[in-house]
Design a protein around this motif. Structure first.
Motif, PDB file in Angstrom:
ATOM      1  N   ASP A   3      -0.252  -2.159  -0.685  1.00 11.72           N
ATOM      2  CA  ASP A   3       0.910  -1.459  -0.144  1.00 11.72           C
ATOM      3  C   ASP A   3       0.547  -0.758   1.158  1.00 11.72           C
ATOM      4  O   ASP A   3       0.903  -1.191   2.247  1.00 11.72           O
ATOM      5  N   GLY A   4      -0.195   0.350   1.078  1.00 12.43           N
ATOM      6  CA  GLY A   4      -0.575   1.101   2.260  1.00 12.43           C
ATOM      7  C   GLY A   4      -1.473   0.286   3.173  1.00 12.43           C
ATOM      8  O   GLY A   4      -2.360  -0.444   2.710  1.00 12.43           O
TER       9      GLY A   4
ATOM     10  N   SER B  73      -2.048   6.500  -2.949  1.00 10.69           N
ATOM     11  CA  SER B  73      -1.245   6.571  -1.729  1.00 10.69           C
ATOM     12  C   SER B  73      -0.179   5.499  -1.690  1.00 10.69           C
ATOM     13  O   SER B  73      -0.354   4.398  -2.203  1.00 10.69           O
ATOM     14  N   ASP B  74       0.902   5.837  -1.011  1.00  6.84           N
ATOM     15  CA  ASP B  74       1.915   4.867  -0.645  1.00  6.84           C
ATOM     16  C   ASP B  74       1.620   4.466   0.799  1.00  6.84           C
ATOM     17  O   ASP B  74       0.852   3.558   1.055  1.00  6.84           O
ATOM     18  N   GLY B  75       2.176   5.174   1.791  1.00 10.44           N
ATOM     19  CA  GLY B  75       1.935   4.823   3.179  1.00 10.44           C
ATOM     20  C   GLY B  75       0.634   5.376   3.736  1.00 10.44           C
ATOM     21  O   GLY B  75       0.045   6.321   3.192  1.00 10.44           O
ATOM     22  N   MET B  76       0.187   4.743   4.847  1.00 14.81           N
ATOM     23  CA  MET B  76      -0.985   5.226   5.594  1.00 14.81           C
ATOM     24  C   MET B  76      -0.729   4.991   7.081  1.00 14.81           C
ATOM     25  O   MET B  76       0.095   4.159   7.454  1.00 14.81           O
TER      26      MET B  76
ATOM     27  N   LYS C 205      -7.990   8.547  17.360  1.00 16.37           N
ATOM     28  CA  LYS C 205      -9.416   8.803  17.187  1.00 16.37           C
ATOM     29  C   LYS C 205      -9.999   8.103  15.960  1.00 16.37           C
ATOM     30  O   LYS C 205     -11.181   8.269  15.650  1.00 16.37           O
ATOM     31  N   GLY C 206      -9.158   7.356  15.253  1.00 13.77           N
ATOM     32  CA  GLY C 206      -9.639   6.590  14.111  1.00 13.77           C
ATOM     33  C   GLY C 206      -9.514   7.282  12.772  1.00 13.77           C
ATOM     34  O   GLY C 206      -9.993   6.767  11.756  1.00 13.77           O
ATOM     35  N   THR C 207      -8.884   8.443  12.735  1.00 13.84           N
ATOM     36  CA  THR C 207      -8.651   9.129  11.466  1.00 13.84           C
ATOM     37  C   THR C 207      -7.473   8.487  10.745  1.00 13.84           C
ATOM     38  O   THR C 207      -6.428   8.244  11.342  1.00 13.84           O
ATOM     39  N   VAL C 208      -7.659   8.202   9.465  1.00 17.48           N
ATOM     40  CA  VAL C 208      -6.604   7.619   8.640  1.00 17.48           C
ATOM     41  C   VAL C 208      -5.920   8.740   7.858  1.00 17.48           C
ATOM     42  O   VAL C 208      -6.590   9.577   7.244  1.00 17.48           O
ATOM     43  N   TYR C 209      -4.599   8.750   7.885  1.00 16.82           N
ATOM     44  CA  TYR C 209      -3.806   9.715   7.121  1.00 16.82           C
ATOM     45  C   TYR C 209      -3.142   8.989   5.958  1.00 16.82           C
ATOM     46  O   TYR C 209      -2.579   7.900   6.142  1.00 16.82           O
ATOM     47  N   ALA C 210      -3.219   9.585   4.780  1.00 14.91           N
ATOM     48  CA  ALA C 210      -2.671   8.941   3.584  1.00 14.91           C
ATOM     49  C   ALA C 210      -2.056   9.986   2.670  1.00 14.91           C
ATOM     50  O   ALA C 210      -2.520  11.127   2.607  1.00 14.91           O
ATOM     51  N   GLY C 211      -1.039   9.590   1.970  1.00 15.93           N
ATOM     52  CA  GLY C 211      -0.437  10.479   0.988  1.00 15.93           C
ATOM     53  C   GLY C 211      -1.241  10.481  -0.299  1.00 15.93           C
ATOM     54  O   GLY C 211      -2.054   9.592  -0.553  1.00 15.93           O
ATOM     55  N   ASP C 212      -1.020  11.489  -1.106  1.00 19.47           N
ATOM     56  CA  ASP C 212      -1.555  11.552  -2.467  1.00 19.47           C
ATOM     57  C   ASP C 212      -0.374  11.946  -3.347  1.00 19.47           C
ATOM     58  O   ASP C 212      -0.084  13.117  -3.534  1.00 19.47           O
ATOM     59  N   TYR C 213       0.325  10.915  -3.844  1.00 19.36           N
ATOM     60  CA  TYR C 213       1.587  11.199  -4.540  1.00 19.36           C
ATOM     61  C   TYR C 213       1.385  11.850  -5.900  1.00 19.36           C
ATOM     62  O   TYR C 213       2.314  12.432  -6.462  1.00 19.36           O
ATOM     63  N   GLU C 214       0.174  11.799  -6.438  1.00 16.15           N
ATOM     64  CA  GLU C 214      -0.076  12.470  -7.716  1.00 16.15           C
ATOM     65  C   GLU C 214      -0.211  13.977  -7.542  1.00 16.15           C
ATOM     66  O   GLU C 214      -0.032  14.729  -8.507  1.00 16.15           O
ATOM     67  N   ASN C 215      -0.555  14.407  -6.325  1.00 20.43           N
ATOM     68  CA  ASN C 215      -0.866  15.819  -6.100  1.00 20.43           C
ATOM     69  C   ASN C 215      -0.038  16.458  -4.996  1.00 20.43           C
ATOM     70  O   ASN C 215      -0.443  17.493  -4.460  1.00 20.43           O
ATOM     71  N   ASN C 216       1.114  15.855  -4.666  1.00 23.30           N
ATOM     72  CA  ASN C 216       2.007  16.430  -3.652  1.00 23.30           C
ATOM     73  C   ASN C 216       1.231  16.784  -2.385  1.00 23.30           C
ATOM     74  O   ASN C 216       1.375  17.886  -1.840  1.00 23.30           O
TER      75      ASN C 216
END
Length: 364
Positions: A220-221, A272-275, A280-291
């Motif tokens: 997905d992500g 995670s769902d989206g990323m 600068k190469g940093t990846v951002y991701a959700g953590d849907y289990e922990n808001n």
């Protein structure tokens, strides 16, 4: 007087950008000029238009209403059920049409990747897929681009099937040729040992008739490094992050069965769902289990940058030219299919943002 007990601490400065009182959104993309696009897949809500732009604090069908009215006689030029919208930083909005309302088998010939010119607001090109690429079980989920390879660049799409093989679909944007990679491999498949828990409760399919089954969704992500050389991806029902060389993915002389040896395990990042990736190469991701919202630095270090009770299922991310990280929050886990037919979602859904002071990873 009874003492107040300690409570969970929340952090991260989130700003409300937009509230949605109609259909549930999944995707957001902010263009290089600051235009904001949203998509609404047809998952059971009344969807008047599946792609929209926020203009003067109102939703307007994009590129127009006619394109959002599915016409079986004009299947390539009308949208059916759009899961993802992505601006590429150079004047194009890419629309990923699943052609699978309510997660049905994709309507034959309807699954497509559509390039919309943001200057003229017209469709420039449509990429369709053969039956060996979009399978009866396929659910096209998200897409990333690199225009520095090939004559017109390449697209990488996740197939997040719930009943068939997950995969990464590679598209040559010059010829339109597409092919599946890591088809059914462990890194693109649901983690069979993962038991998702959201808002303190186990998330699983709970049908109206009382029957239940595990919640399972494949790759997905997806995110791509600023130089376009590394693709990051994760199954939706998993806490693990993987990556692979895009050069290897494009190289069809490497057998798909051998690709698994080129996949790198990047650690447990949360479910995670989206990323998205910054410049600068940093990846951002959700953590849907922990808001929560987490970032993964190029050296592998991970940090939670937002933990907030309003982050009820962080879905898609986008980084704007203003240095903000935008995220759709849509309460996906409260849908009726997880609660014996009872829809527990509470309007409105939201588009939030937080300042990260970084620009999006370039695709060219």
């Amino acid at each position: 007087m009874k003492p107040m007990l300690p409570i969970e601490k929340y952090f991260g400065k989130l700003e409300l950008v937009y509230t949605f009182f109609g259909a549930m959104p999944t995707g957001v993309s902010v263009s290089e000029t600051g235009r904001i696009f949203i998509c609404f897949p047809k998952w059971g809500d009344e969807v008047k238009f599946t792609v929209a732009e926020i203009v003067d604090d109102k939703l307007q069908p994009y590129p127009n209403l006619q394109t959002n009215l599915f016409n079986p006689e004009n299947i390539k030029m009308t949208f059916i059920s759009v899961q993802s919208v992505v601006t590429d930083g150079r004047g194009t909005l890419w629309v990923l049409d699943t052609a699978a309302p309510n997660f049905s088998e994709p309507i034959k010939g309807g699954a497509k990747l559509v390039a919309v010119d943001l200057k003229t607001n017209t469709i420039r090109r449509v990429y369709s897929f053969t039956e060996d690429v979009v399978l009866p079980t396929t659910y096209l989920n998200d897409v990333r681009f690199d225009f520095r390879v090939g004559r017109a660049g390449y697209a990488y799409i996740t197939d997040s099937s719930s009943t068939g093989p997950g995969a990464i679909i590679v598209v040559d944007l010059e010829t339109g040729t597409a092919f599946r990679r890591l088809n059914g491999a462990n890194p693109t498949s649901p983690d069979p040992f993962f038991l998702p828990k959201v808002e303190g409760k186990i998330l699983m399919n709970r049908n109206k008739d009382g029957s239940t089954s595990p919640f399972r969704l494949a790759s997905d992500g997806i995110a791509i490094s600023p130089d376009g050389k590394v693709l990051f991806f994760c199954p939706l029902t998993s806490r693990h992050l993987f990556s692979i060389s895009t050069e290897v993915l494009r190289d069809r002389s490497i057998l798909d069965a051998d690709l698994i040896y080129h996949v790198k395990y990047r650690g447990e990042k949360g479910a995670s769902d989206g990323m998205i990736t910054d410049a600068k190469g940093t990846v951002y991701a959700g953590d849907y289990e922990n808001n929560s919202i987490r970032k993964i630095l190029p050296n592998g270090a991970m940090e939670t940058i937002a933990h907030d009770p309003r982050i009820l299922w962080p879905d898609t991310f986008s980084i704007g030219p203003d240095g903000y990280l935008y995220v759709i929050v849509n309460q996906l886990h409260r849908q009726a299919r997880f609660h014996y037919g009872r829809d527990l979602r509470e309007k409105p859904y939201s588009l939030l943002r937080m300042k990260i002071g970084e620009l999006p990873a370039p695709a060219f």
